[in-house]
Write a protein that holds these residues in place. Structure first.
Motif, PDB file in Angstrom:
ATOM      1  N   MET A   1       0.821  -1.205   0.000  1.00  0.00           N
ATOM      2  CA  MET A   1       0.000   0.000   0.000  1.00  0.00           C
ATOM      3  C   MET A   1       0.857   1.258   0.000  1.00  0.00           C
ATOM      4  O   MET A   1       1.978   1.262   0.518  1.00  0.00           O
ATOM      5  N   ASP A   2       0.316   2.298  -0.594  1.00  0.00           N
ATOM      6  CA  ASP A   2       0.968   3.605  -0.619  1.00  0.00           C
ATOM      7  C   ASP A   2       0.617   4.337   0.675  1.00  0.00           C
ATOM      8  O   ASP A   2      -0.545   4.672   0.896  1.00  0.00           O
ATOM      9  N   PRO A   3       1.592   4.598   1.535  1.00  0.00           N
ATOM     10  CA  PRO A   3       1.276   5.232   2.815  1.00  0.00           C
ATOM     11  C   PRO A   3       0.690   6.632   2.683  1.00  0.00           C
ATOM     12  O   PRO A   3      -0.083   7.064   3.535  1.00  0.00           O
ATOM     13  N   SER A   4       1.060   7.360   1.629  1.00  0.00           N
ATOM     14  CA  SER A   4       0.584   8.742   1.490  1.00  0.00           C
ATOM     15  C   SER A   4      -0.874   8.813   1.071  1.00  0.00           C
ATOM     16  O   SER A   4      -1.615   9.690   1.518  1.00  0.00           O
ATOM     17  N   SER A   5      -1.315   7.892   0.237  1.00  0.00           N
ATOM     18  CA  SER A   5      -2.695   7.922  -0.264  1.00  0.00           C
ATOM     19  C   SER A   5      -3.581   6.870   0.388  1.00  0.00           C
ATOM     20  O   SER A   5      -4.815   6.979   0.342  1.00  0.00           O
ATOM     21  N   GLY A   6      -2.972   5.839   0.967  1.00  0.00           N
ATOM     22  CA  GLY A   6      -3.744   4.738   1.525  1.00  0.00           C
ATOM     23  C   GLY A   6      -4.251   3.764   0.486  1.00  0.00           C
ATOM     24  O   GLY A   6      -4.995   2.836   0.806  1.00  0.00           O
ATOM     25  N   LYS A   7      -3.834   3.946  -0.765  1.00  0.00           N
ATOM     26  CA  LYS A   7      -4.306   3.071  -1.833  1.00  0.00           C
ATOM     27  C   LYS A   7      -3.507   1.776  -1.880  1.00  0.00           C
ATOM     28  O   LYS A   7      -2.306   1.759  -1.609  1.00  0.00           O
ATOM     29  N   SER A   8      -4.186   0.707  -2.227  1.00  0.00           N
ATOM     30  CA  SER A   8      -3.534  -0.585  -2.401  1.00  0.00           C
ATOM     31  C   SER A   8      -2.928  -0.660  -3.794  1.00  0.00           C
ATOM     32  O   SER A   8      -3.601  -0.423  -4.798  1.00  0.00           O
ATOM     33  N   LEU A   9      -1.641  -0.982  -3.867  1.00  0.00           N
ATOM     34  CA  LEU A   9      -0.939  -1.085  -5.148  1.00  0.00           C
ATOM     35  C   LEU A   9      -1.027  -2.497  -5.705  1.00  0.00           C
ATOM     36  O   LEU A   9      -1.063  -2.691  -6.914  1.00  0.00           O
ATOM     37  N   CYS A  10      -1.009  -3.479  -4.829  1.00  0.00           N
ATOM     38  CA  CYS A  10      -1.268  -4.867  -5.218  1.00  0.00           C
ATOM     39  C   CYS A  10      -1.718  -5.613  -3.975  1.00  0.00           C
ATOM     40  O   CYS A  10      -1.377  -5.230  -2.851  1.00  0.00           O
ATOM     41  N   GLU A  11      -2.498  -6.659  -4.170  1.00  0.00           N
ATOM     42  CA  GLU A  11      -3.056  -7.361  -3.029  1.00  0.00           C
ATOM     43  C   GLU A  11      -3.522  -8.751  -3.414  1.00  0.00           C
ATOM     44  O   GLU A  11      -3.777  -9.028  -4.590  1.00  0.00           O
TER      45      GLU A  11
END
Length: 277
Positions: free
Chosen positions: A71-81
């Motif tokens: 996850m991207d800590p700045s946006s909270g978005k999951s990059l892969c999961e």
């Protein structure tokens, strides 16, 4: 210039508790000033890892959920999961339901448990994480990444043996700390998540150092050029560590950082484990 990457577990490796000590913060700043990139690989969810990520000054994606998400800590978005099949999660919950342990089901930055799972509810609530404690019989949310059981180590070892036998090939069953048992989708680990993230980079890191303390760190340590562990790490972890640092309550990560800065100037071969105690 190729990346020099230090990837670290949080609990009992980087720190003990909900923040990084000033000694470790300063050591991480020295690493960054000398061209190192820092990355977290933890069993925590992003919400409970963010203070540690900021404490070490990491701007890289974070490996969280024991490798279930990057996850991207700045946006909270999951990059892969890699989510878990809810029907599999339901089976796992049912298998552990009557054991004398606490239960956590981890969804998308949310926890599910029973009202009796007091430690689970208190920890996540104190961190500002939504907790649904209404579970009265085995169930699973539509979005689930892992199931966790927590309790007395002897009870956890008994449950681990049972779940490994029952779910062999269908799920990863691994101890993730003293008294913690994580059940993950097949193939999920911190090491697998790191490898997948590195494959997205335009250039592979020149050097990868990984630090961890428990069985859920083994694949991560095996994927690194140099594996480091605190002195009180699990025995299987100490067997593969090339650098052994003081424990987290002695700010051992700072000792690791300073050793790396000294070692990289000479790059001598590490023929036997280096002990920084």
């Amino acid at each position: 210039m190729a990346m020099k990457l230090l990837v670290t577990d949080i609990d009992e490796t980087l720190s003990r508790g909900e923040s990084v000590s000033p000694e470790v913060e300063r050591a991480c700043a020295r690493l960054r000033e000398n061209g190192w990139s820092l990355m977290v690989a933890t069993g925590r969810i992003l919400a409970t890892a963010i203070s540690h990520i900021r404490g070490i000054g990491s701007s890289l994606p974070a490996i969280v959920y024991d490798g279930g998400r990057v996850m991207d800590p700045s946006s909270g978005k999951s990059l892969c999961e890699t989510p878990m099949d809810p029907s599999l999660a339901l089976e796992i919950v049912g298998a552990g339901w009557h054991h004398p342990v606490e239960l956590q089901i981890i969804g998308d930055e949310k926890a599910y448990c029973r009202y009796s799972d007091v430690m689970t509810r208190d920890f996540f609530s104190a961190s500002g994480v939504p907790v649904d404690d209404s579970m009265e019989s085995p169930s699973s949310p539509a979005t689930v990444y892992r199931v966790i059981f927590h309790g007395v180590p002897g009870c956890i070892r008994t449950l681990q043996h049972e779940l490994k036998s029952r779910f062999s090939g269908r799920a990863e069953v691994v101890q993730a700390g003293e008294g913690f048992l994580d059940i993950l989708p097949p193939g999920v680990s911190k090491g697998a998540a790191l490898a997948a993230w590195i494959d997205t980079l335009p250039e592979r890191p020149e050097l990868v150092v990984a630090a961890g303390d428990h069985h859920n760190d083994l694949e991560l340590l095996a994927a690194a050029h140099i594996a480091a562990a605190p002195e009180d790490a699990a025995g299987d972890v100490l067997k593969i560590a090339r650098v052994i640092m003081p424990s987290a309550d002695r700010h051992g990560f700072a000792a690791l950082a300073d050793w790396l800065l000294e070692w990289e100037g000479s790059r001598y071969e590490i023929a036997s484990p280096v002990v920084l105690l």
